[in-house]
Write an enzyme that holds these catalytic residues in place. Sequence first.
Site, PDB file in Angstrom:
ATOM      1  N   HIS A  97     -22.989   9.778  30.671  1.00  0.00           N
ATOM      2  CA  HIS A  97     -22.716  10.683  31.801  1.00  0.00           C
ATOM      3  C   HIS A  97     -22.940   9.925  33.109  1.00  0.00           C
ATOM      4  CE1 HIS A  97     -22.267  14.318  34.013  1.00  0.00           C
ATOM      5  NE2 HIS A  97     -23.414  14.911  33.780  1.00  0.00           N
ATOM      6  N   ASP A 111     -16.793   6.439  37.413  1.00  0.00           N
ATOM      7  CA  ASP A 111     -17.874   5.438  37.411  1.00  0.00           C
ATOM      8  C   ASP A 111     -17.374   4.009  37.374  1.00  0.00           C
ATOM      9  OD1 ASP A 111     -19.291   7.883  35.482  1.00  0.00           O
ATOM     10  OD2 ASP A 111     -20.218   7.166  37.335  1.00  0.00           O
ATOM     11  N   HIS A 120     -12.941  10.052  29.203  1.00  0.00           N
ATOM     12  CA  HIS A 120     -13.496  11.277  29.806  1.00  0.00           C
ATOM     13  C   HIS A 120     -13.189  12.442  28.882  1.00  0.00           C
ATOM     14  CE1 HIS A 120     -14.386  14.389  32.755  1.00  0.00           C
ATOM     15  NE2 HIS A 120     -15.008  13.459  33.437  1.00  0.00           N
TER      16      HIS A 120
HETATM   17  C1  SDX Z   1     -19.044  11.206  33.823  1.00  0.00           C
HETATM   18  O1  SDX Z   1     -17.952  15.717  32.175  1.00  0.00           O
HETATM   19  C2  SDX Z   1     -17.793  15.224  33.350  1.00  0.00           C
HETATM   20  O2  SDX Z   1     -17.061  15.784  34.162  1.00  0.00           O
HETATM   21  C3  SDX Z   1     -18.570  13.948  33.621  1.00  0.00           C
HETATM   22  C4  SDX Z   1     -18.319  13.296  34.965  1.00  0.00           C
HETATM   23  C5  SDX Z   1     -18.805  14.186  36.115  1.00  0.00           C
HETATM   24  O3  SDX Z   1     -18.321  13.982  37.226  1.00  0.00           O
HETATM   25  O4  SDX Z   1     -19.760  14.978  35.885  1.00  0.00           O
HETATM   26  O5  SDX Z   1     -16.937  13.037  35.121  1.00  0.00           O
HETATM   27  C6  SDX Z   1     -19.087  11.986  35.075  1.00  0.00           C
HETATM   28  O6  SDX Z   1     -19.910  11.372  33.008  1.00  0.00           O
HETATM   29  C7  SDX Z   1     -17.867  10.288  33.569  1.00  0.00           C
HETATM   30  C8  SDX Z   1     -17.946   9.626  32.159  1.00  0.00           C
HETATM   31  C9  SDX Z   1     -18.876   8.439  32.289  1.00  0.00           C
HETATM   32  N1  SDX Z   1     -19.143   7.863  30.921  1.00  0.00           N
HETATM   33  C10 SDX Z   1     -18.649   6.681  30.572  1.00  0.00           C
HETATM   34  O7  SDX Z   1     -17.872   6.005  31.255  1.00  0.00           O
HETATM   35  C11 SDX Z   1     -19.162   6.198  29.225  1.00  0.00           C
HETATM   36  C12 SDX Z   1     -17.983   5.673  28.382  1.00  0.00           C
HETATM   37  N2  SDX Z   1     -17.161   6.824  27.992  1.00  0.00           N
HETATM   38  C13 SDX Z   1     -17.412   7.412  26.689  1.00  0.00           C
HETATM   39  O8  SDX Z   1     -18.759   7.437  26.312  1.00  0.00           O
HETATM   40  C14 SDX Z   1     -16.634   8.708  26.491  1.00  0.00           C
HETATM   41  O9  SDX Z   1     -15.359   8.473  26.911  1.00  0.00           O
HETATM   42  C15 SDX Z   1     -17.128   9.995  27.125  1.00  0.00           C
HETATM   43  C16 SDX Z   1     -18.556  10.280  26.811  1.00  0.00           C
HETATM   44  C17 SDX Z   1     -16.952   9.939  28.611  1.00  0.00           C
HETATM   45  C18 SDX Z   1     -16.275  11.130  26.567  1.00  0.00           C
HETATM   46  O10 SDX Z   1     -16.622  11.282  25.229  1.00  0.00           O
HETATM   47  P1  SDX Z   1     -15.848  12.351  24.324  1.00  0.00           P
HETATM   48  O11 SDX Z   1     -15.010  13.263  25.119  1.00  0.00           O
HETATM   49  O12 SDX Z   1     -16.860  12.952  23.393  1.00  0.00           O
HETATM   50  O13 SDX Z   1     -14.819  11.472  23.567  1.00  0.00           O
HETATM   51  P2  SDX Z   1     -15.080  10.778  22.192  1.00  0.00           P
HETATM   52  O14 SDX Z   1     -16.385  10.062  22.260  1.00  0.00           O
HETATM   53  O15 SDX Z   1     -14.874  11.777  21.120  1.00  0.00           O
HETATM   54  O16 SDX Z   1     -13.932   9.674  22.162  1.00  0.00           O
HETATM   55  C19 SDX Z   1     -12.656   9.986  21.634  1.00  0.00           C
HETATM   56  C20 SDX Z   1     -12.188   8.666  21.020  1.00  0.00           C
HETATM   57  C21 SDX Z   1     -13.171   8.094  20.001  1.00  0.00           C
HETATM   58  O17 SDX Z   1     -12.404   7.279  19.116  1.00  0.00           O
HETATM   59  P3  SDX Z   1     -11.951   7.921  17.677  1.00  0.00           P
HETATM   60  O18 SDX Z   1     -13.209   8.404  16.977  1.00  0.00           O
HETATM   61  O19 SDX Z   1     -10.983   9.041  18.020  1.00  0.00           O
HETATM   62  O20 SDX Z   1     -11.291   6.775  16.945  1.00  0.00           O
HETATM   63  O21 SDX Z   1     -12.078   7.678  22.055  1.00  0.00           O
HETATM   64  C22 SDX Z   1     -13.018   6.637  21.802  1.00  0.00           C
HETATM   65  C23 SDX Z   1     -14.034   7.170  20.814  1.00  0.00           C
HETATM   66  O22 SDX Z   1     -14.564   6.107  20.046  1.00  0.00           O
HETATM   67  N3  SDX Z   1     -13.626   6.317  23.102  1.00  0.00           N
HETATM   68  C24 SDX Z   1     -13.883   5.087  23.534  1.00  0.00           C
HETATM   69  C25 SDX Z   1     -14.408   5.257  24.824  1.00  0.00           C
HETATM   70  N4  SDX Z   1     -14.471   6.560  25.132  1.00  0.00           N
HETATM   71  C26 SDX Z   1     -13.986   7.216  24.056  1.00  0.00           C
HETATM   72  N5  SDX Z   1     -13.722   3.881  22.950  1.00  0.00           N
HETATM   73  C27 SDX Z   1     -14.093   2.808  23.697  1.00  0.00           C
HETATM   74  N6  SDX Z   1     -14.604   2.877  24.955  1.00  0.00           N
HETATM   75  C28 SDX Z   1     -14.770   4.088  25.548  1.00  0.00           C
HETATM   76  N7  SDX Z   1     -15.257   4.173  26.776  1.00  0.00           N
END
Ligand code: SDX
Length: 424
Positions: A264, A363, A305
């Site tokens: 997050h 971010d 996201h």
């Molecule tokens: C913020 O919610 C908000 O609005 C948050 C925010 C705000 O203003 O409050 O926007 C701020 O938190 C932005 C996000 C910051 N986090 C990151 O940058 C961390 C990296 N991102 C991931 O951890 C992830 O994308 C999340 C946590 C942001 C979202 O996770 P989800 O929606 O639960 O998605 P998921 O983990 O289920 O991913 C779906 C797929 C998966 O692959 P499969 O199982 O389908 O094969 O996408 C892949 C994940 O492995 N994936 C990634 C990835 N993000 C998702 N693979 C590699 N790198 C990534 N960053």
Amino acid sequence: MTDKKATLSVGDKSIELPIYSGNAGPDVIDVRALAQHDVFTYDPGFLSTAACESKITYIDGDKGVLLHRGYPIEQLAELSDYLEVCYLLLNGELPSKEQNKQFHDTVKNHTMLHDQMRNFFNGFRRDAHPMAIMCGVVGALSAFYHDQMDVTDARQREITGHRLIAKMPTIAAWCHKYSIGQPFMYPRNDLSYAENFLYMMFGTPCEEYEPNPVLAKAMDRIFILHADHEQNASTSTVRLAGSTGANPYACIASGIAALWGPAHGGANEAVLEMLAEIGDEANIETFIAKAKDKDDPFRLMGFGHRVYKNFDPRAKVMRETCYEVLAELGLENDPLLRIATRLEQIALEDEYFIERKLYPNVDFYSGIILKAIGIPTSMFTVIFAMSRTIGWFSHWNEMVSGDYRIGRPRQLYTGATTRDYPQN
Ligand code: SDX
């Protein structure tokens, strides 16, 4: 609300559930009646759950749209300032010139902390993470205003909102000063909100410090871009804490704690650590492969996201601001920016990211700007928390000023069923 209905068949039962339509976004199915039928919905991570009704922020993840009270984030970032956005988020409408001046003046007159609060900082080790300090100090604010925390009193809620908006930059800057062993700088009422923050971060009693106007504008834009974002994890935490009747300072402290996680708000700090770990453009392919490897916990920080399946509109504005700040500082060839730009290009052309609609989020570029301004990586999430305080407070205020119930989710229980304690 409309009179549309959904029909759910559960066993031999057919359950009718009301469907509501908002002004934008998907309809919702009101499932509250299911408990009477001894069945729950199941949605870990809340991918398909609307936890509340709100009028504050709307996100269209497919189109990459973010509206605050109907105004597009791109327009607010270009034409407004953070305090005006605070007024908008709190009150639902942009202020008149008089209202805006009065709001700015009110905030200016609440920026100091009770002098006893200095003692809280001294309880921490100098190497404490600034987020740990901020969590503790913000929660402690409730000890100084306990006689003005009647959540049912609109005027007391308004004063609390002004206090939080005004004091968060002072607390944030003091977290930094404490960790580097420099004296706290007191806020100056002759400076703008962003200028004041830079002054308290980088000024010292030894010499004059005049904030760079380009950097102050960039900071104000960063505050706007982080102000609110619908029902994200930390805002939902604040709402859940607030639903118990907890005081607003404790609720905001719970939001700070939730924001800290690297998935997050902690992602901006994690992006810089990731770029430093990549170290050179030649290593990018290796890290892209790690991000795609299911057996490797590494993820591309600043990418992906829960809601945006298109570019995060904040990331686009942040990228423009990044180039402006680095140009102002003569850092156009910053190695981290080069790696970030190349990483973004490669990821956006890679099938794995395209298929999963993983784009840069807010971010991805913010940390590069903050580092260029001279802010330590450990302070990045503190700045996110400071900016998001208005979002948290606005959602808390929207909830407690209306009808609400304590939030109490249920579960799918897969543990041991009843068994007797051994008698032997
Ligand atoms: C913020 O919610 C908000 O609005 C948050 C925010 C705000 O203003 O409050 O926007 C701020 O938190 C932005 C996000 C910051 N986090 C990151 O940058 C961390 C990296 N991102 C991931 O951890 C992830 O994308 C999340 C946590 C942001 C979202 O996770 P989800 O929606 O639960 O998605 P998921 O983990 O289920 O991913 C779906 C797929 C998966 O692959 P499969 O199982 O389908 O094969 O996408 C892949 C994940 O492995 N994936 C990634 C990835 N993000 C998702 N693979 C590699 N790198 C990534 N960053």
